[in-house]
Design a protein around this motif. Structure first.
Motif, mmCIF file in Angstrom:
data_model
loop_
_atom_site.group_PDB
_atom_site.id
_atom_site.type_symbol
_atom_site.label_atom_id
_atom_site.label_comp_id
_atom_site.label_asym_id
_atom_site.label_seq_id
_atom_site.Cartn_x
_atom_site.Cartn_y
_atom_site.Cartn_z
ATOM 1 N N MET A 1 0.583 -2.202 1.719
ATOM 2 C CA MET A 1 1.994 -1.904 1.801
ATOM 3 C C MET A 1 2.760 -3.170 2.179
ATOM 4 O O MET A 1 2.321 -3.923 3.030
ATOM 5 C CB MET A 1 2.252 -0.812 2.849
ATOM 6 N N GLU A 47 7.032 -1.691 7.795
ATOM 7 C CA GLU A 47 6.076 -1.583 6.700
ATOM 8 C C GLU A 47 6.545 -0.394 5.870
ATOM 9 O O GLU A 47 6.992 0.617 6.421
ATOM 10 C CB GLU A 47 4.673 -1.330 7.259
ATOM 11 N N TYR A 48 6.474 -0.493 4.555
ATOM 12 C CA TYR A 48 7.057 0.539 3.701
ATOM 13 C C TYR A 48 6.431 0.479 2.319
ATOM 14 O O TYR A 48 5.791 -0.491 1.938
ATOM 15 C CB TYR A 48 8.575 0.343 3.595
ATOM 16 N N SER A 49 6.644 1.547 1.572
ATOM 17 C CA SER A 49 6.285 1.526 0.157
ATOM 18 C C SER A 49 7.581 1.359 -0.628
ATOM 19 O O SER A 49 8.667 1.571 -0.098
ATOM 20 C CB SER A 49 5.553 2.809 -0.238
ATOM 21 N N HIS A 61 8.736 5.868 2.887
ATOM 22 C CA HIS A 61 7.639 5.980 3.854
ATOM 23 C C HIS A 61 7.623 4.789 4.819
ATOM 24 O O HIS A 61 6.629 4.084 4.968
ATOM 25 C CB HIS A 61 6.288 6.112 3.152
#
Length: 133
Positions: A1, A47-49, A61
């Motif tokens: 990610m 942190e992410y998508s 997310h």
């Protein structure tokens, strides 16, 4: 990610942008925030998508990795004013709050200058009470 840092986030409008590692901007909507998170400060690592929306990259997310350092967190008990000095400050704050209360009862908010002074005093007292935590 992927990870990145919050460039800005406006909780009232419900969106902001993340600067990703490559320097590109990623849209951050309120719906992507973790449960219980309603606002983010600039500099917070996330942190992410990513999904591609109609207008470009959009974060989904999101997980908060770490918040930027706070000036307040560095305060210690040594930074506190003595209790007798704080008593005077609290008494002055009570007078400011009483003035604001009277104006609110009269159907109007305190003028901008008074409101700003009150807000600064509240923050200063809160900082003193939180020092050393």
């Amino acid at each position: 990610m992927p990870t990145g840092k919050v460039k800005f986030y406006n909780a009232d409008k419900g969106f902001g942008f993340i600067g990703d590692e490559s320097g590109a901007d990623v849209f951050l909507g309120a719906a992507a925030l973790p449960e219980g998170v309603t606002s983010l400060r600039a500099g917070t690592r996330l942190e992410y998508s990513i999904v591609q929306g109609r207008k470009g990259s959009q974060a989904m997310h999101v997980q908060v990795l770490d918040a930027p350092p706070s000036v307040q967190r560095g305060r210690t008990l040594r930074d506190r004013k003595p209790a007798d000095e704080m008593a005077v400050v609290v008494e002055d704050l009570i007078r400011l709050l009483d003035d604001a209360s009277n104006q609110l009862r009269a159907g109007r908010y305190p003028d901008t200058r008074h409101g700003t002074t009150l807000a600064k005093a509240l923050r200063a007292v809160a900082d003193q009470f939180e020092a050393g935590r």
